[in-house]
Design an enzyme around this catalytic site. Structure first.
Site, PDB file in Angstrom:
ATOM      1  N   ARG A 120      62.765  60.798 -40.714  1.00 19.50           N
ATOM      2  CA  ARG A 120      64.006  60.936 -41.647  1.00 19.50           C
ATOM      3  C   ARG A 120      63.739  61.543 -43.015  1.00 19.50           C
ATOM      4  O   ARG A 120      64.446  61.169 -44.122  1.00 19.50           O
ATOM      5  CB  ARG A 120      64.893  59.940 -41.541  1.00 19.50           C
ATOM      6  N   LYS A 142      66.237  74.007 -50.277  1.00 26.53           N
ATOM      7  CA  LYS A 142      66.855  74.656 -49.196  1.00 26.53           C
ATOM      8  C   LYS A 142      65.550  74.945 -48.266  1.00 26.53           C
ATOM      9  O   LYS A 142      64.581  75.350 -48.511  1.00 26.53           O
ATOM     10  CB  LYS A 142      67.375  76.288 -49.196  1.00 26.53           C
ATOM     11  N   GLU A 184      63.515  90.463 -54.812  1.00 19.43           N
ATOM     12  CA  GLU A 184      64.171  89.250 -55.233  1.00 19.43           C
ATOM     13  C   GLU A 184      64.281  88.921 -56.891  1.00 19.43           C
ATOM     14  O   GLU A 184      65.320  88.314 -57.296  1.00 19.43           O
ATOM     15  CB  GLU A 184      63.621  88.021 -54.763  1.00 19.43           C
ATOM     16  N   LYS A 226      66.907  80.181 -61.639  1.00 19.84           N
ATOM     17  CA  LYS A 226      66.968  79.557 -60.360  1.00 19.84           C
ATOM     18  C   LYS A 226      67.264  77.890 -60.826  1.00 19.84           C
ATOM     19  O   LYS A 226      68.058  77.272 -59.935  1.00 19.84           O
ATOM     20  CB  LYS A 226      66.133  79.800 -59.242  1.00 19.84           C
ATOM     21  N   GLU A 236      75.365  74.350 -52.867  1.00 20.29           N
ATOM     22  CA  GLU A 236      75.866  75.809 -52.822  1.00 20.29           C
ATOM     23  C   GLU A 236      77.450  75.631 -52.644  1.00 20.29           C
ATOM     24  O   GLU A 236      77.868  76.369 -51.732  1.00 20.29           O
ATOM     25  CB  GLU A 236      75.358  76.473 -51.637  1.00 20.29           C
ATOM     26  N   ARG A 240      75.727  78.442 -57.027  1.00 22.12           N
ATOM     27  CA  ARG A 240      74.574  79.034 -56.177  1.00 22.12           C
ATOM     28  C   ARG A 240      74.670  80.193 -55.372  1.00 22.12           C
ATOM     29  O   ARG A 240      73.872  80.690 -54.903  1.00 22.12           O
ATOM     30  CB  ARG A 240      74.100  77.549 -55.456  1.00 22.12           C
ATOM     31  N   ASN A 244      73.020  84.518 -53.413  1.00 25.90           N
ATOM     32  CA  ASN A 244      72.820  85.052 -52.112  1.00 25.90           C
ATOM     33  C   ASN A 244      73.245  86.628 -52.432  1.00 25.90           C
ATOM     34  O   ASN A 244      73.506  87.423 -51.103  1.00 25.90           O
ATOM     35  CB  ASN A 244      74.014  84.379 -51.160  1.00 25.90           C
ATOM     36  N   HIS A 247      72.193  89.057 -49.760  1.00 28.67           N
ATOM     37  CA  HIS A 247      71.668  88.394 -48.589  1.00 28.67           C
ATOM     38  C   HIS A 247      72.364  88.327 -47.229  1.00 28.67           C
ATOM     39  O   HIS A 247      71.835  88.130 -46.294  1.00 28.67           O
ATOM     40  CB  HIS A 247      71.300  86.738 -49.013  1.00 28.67           C
ATOM     41  N   HIS A 251      70.175  89.135 -44.373  1.00 31.60           N
ATOM     42  CA  HIS A 251      69.777  88.312 -43.300  1.00 31.60           C
ATOM     43  C   HIS A 251      70.380  88.871 -42.054  1.00 31.60           C
ATOM     44  O   HIS A 251      69.621  88.797 -40.869  1.00 31.60           O
ATOM     45  CB  HIS A 251      70.829  87.106 -43.439  1.00 31.60           C
ATOM     46  N   HIS A 264      61.504  89.589 -45.760  1.00 35.04           N
ATOM     47  CA  HIS A 264      63.052  89.330 -46.098  1.00 35.04           C
ATOM     48  C   HIS A 264      63.533  90.149 -47.371  1.00 35.04           C
ATOM     49  O   HIS A 264      64.523  90.408 -47.608  1.00 35.04           O
ATOM     50  CB  HIS A 264      62.692  87.575 -46.495  1.00 35.04           C
TER      51      HIS A 264
HETATM   52  N1  GLY Z   1      67.817  82.077 -51.875  1.00 33.67           N
HETATM   53  C1  GLY Z   1      69.026  81.468 -52.337  1.00 33.67           C
HETATM   54  C2  GLY Z   1      69.078  80.044 -52.711  1.00 33.67           C
HETATM   55  O1  GLY Z   1      68.223  79.336 -52.663  1.00 33.67           O
HETATM   56  O2  GLY Z   1      70.194  79.737 -53.043  1.00 33.67           O
END
Ligand code: GLY
Length: 362
Positions: A120, A142, A184, A226, A236, A240, A244, A247, A251, A264
């Site tokens: 955990r 994330k 990025e 960031k 998010e 946040r 994206n 993305h 993705h 990526h």
């Molecule tokens: N890569 C986008 C984020 O970390 O929210």
């Protein structure tokens, strides 16, 4: 070049440092000691990364202590996490153990998810060795893995103890991997800083020379953006989502091509072009800004081909995206360079047209 120290400070008053410095890799063990990381540490990397960055890490770090996972985005899946659990058990890891992830987004995300879930939750320190990881994936907590049909579908939020970046790692990257990180960087400029966007677009020669003097300020600017965004909206729920940008289509392209065709960042490069063309078509962005973005992306170098991919297949992959809420796709569109907005009324027709304008099959 002066070291850079940035704090991610969340609303609950807790957070973590991002430290960026030339030679920090060589001082890693001392840096972990200074953070108060206990003696029980499990280092995770991949064989190719370990081979190329080993000389930039302390001699006192025994090779036998490093768990090597399979390399490559296509291995960022649950079996890799399971193998990390096995390795943690073999190493006798318990809640006093800290995971230290040394690598790019695949290592950070997979080791991070293993750390988030083993017993955990074990603490993790990220030591990002790629540009994508230094400017983006190592920051913000994330962690997770891909599902065969959808990128990063299985995951968690797990704050690191610290992010320790060394620009010297970037000199070891294959040119394509380095370039993938630059998309990025372009994203950060496009969503939040005209100044960064302009600087990066105009100093590609300096950036591709990979000198720490040029790279460190660029990485630091991305990390500051960031850090500010994720500190305010860790999970998010709001702001946040601007990170994206590019993305959603990105993705989908990655998943559709089984995580084999695109780095990526390259997929995000295409994704930003799709979003910008869509924005121009609905009158949300001036065509000149779209052109500036397209030039920034194309000047980085060649992207993998997309002409064989049907826009409808990408649309189908997008429907599995985490950004679909209550059946509506939340899509980030640019307003101009340096500003984006999230909308939920983008139609399939608009997406299809923007993808075809970006080179996909209609
Ligand atoms: N890569 C986008 C984020 O970390 O929210």
């Amino acid at each position: 070049m002066e070291p850079v120290h940035i704090e991610v400070r969340h609303a609950d008053g807790r957070g973590y440092p991002i430290d960026l410095a030339e030679g920090l890799g060589l001082r890693l063990l001392a840096a972990l000691d200074a953070l108060g990381v206990g003696a029980q540490r499990v280092f995770v990397s991949t064989a190719p990364i370990w081979r190329t960055v080993r000389h930039l890490l302390p001699e006192g770090l025994p090779d036998a202590d490093v768990v090597l996972m399979a390399d490559g985005e296509r291995h960022k899946q649950l079996p890799a996490v399971s193998r990390l659990y096995d390795a943690l058990m073999r190493a006798g890891a318990d809640r006093a153990t800290t995971v230290v992830a040394i690598g790019g987004g695949v290592v950070g995300d997979t080791a991070g998810f293993a750390a988030a879930t083993y017993m955990r939750g074990l603490p993790i320190v990220h030591v990002p060795t790629t540009l994508v990881a230094q400017v983006d994936s190592a920051i913000g907590g994330k962690v997770g893995v891909n599902h065969p049909l959808a990128k990063n579908l299985v995951g968690a939020f797990h704050r690191p103890l610290a992010v320790l970046g060394d620009p010297r790692f970037l000199a070891t990257l294959p040119r394509r991997e380095f370039r993938a990180g630059l998309y990025e960087v372009v994203k950060y400029g496009a969503v939040a800083s005209v100044e960064l966007f302009t600087r990066v677009s105009h100093d590609l020669r300096g950036i591709f020379a990979r000198s720490a003097d040029v790279l460190l300020p660029v990485i630091a600017d991305c990390c500051r953006i960031k850090a500010r965004v994720v500190a305010a909206d860790e999970r998010e729920a709001g702001e946040r989502r601007i990170l994206n940008f590019g993305h959603t289509a990105g993705h989908a392209l990655e998943a559709l091509t089984k995580y084999r065709r695109f780095r990526h960042g390259e997929a995000v490069g295409y994704g930003m072009l799709v979003a910008a063309r869509l924005a121009v078509a609905r009158g949300a962005m001036p065509a000149d800004d779209c052109e500036a973005l397209a030039q920034a992306v194309t000047h980085m170098g060649p992207l993998p081909p997309v002409a064989d991919l049907a826009a409808d297949q990408v649309l189908e992959a997008m429907r599995l995206d985490k950004k679909v809420r209550a059946g509506r796709l939340h899509f980030v569109i640019p307003r101009r360079i340096g500003a984006v907005e999230v909308v939920d009324d983008v139609t399939d027709g608009e997406l299809r047209a923007a993808m075809v304008a970006t080179g996909l099959r209609g």
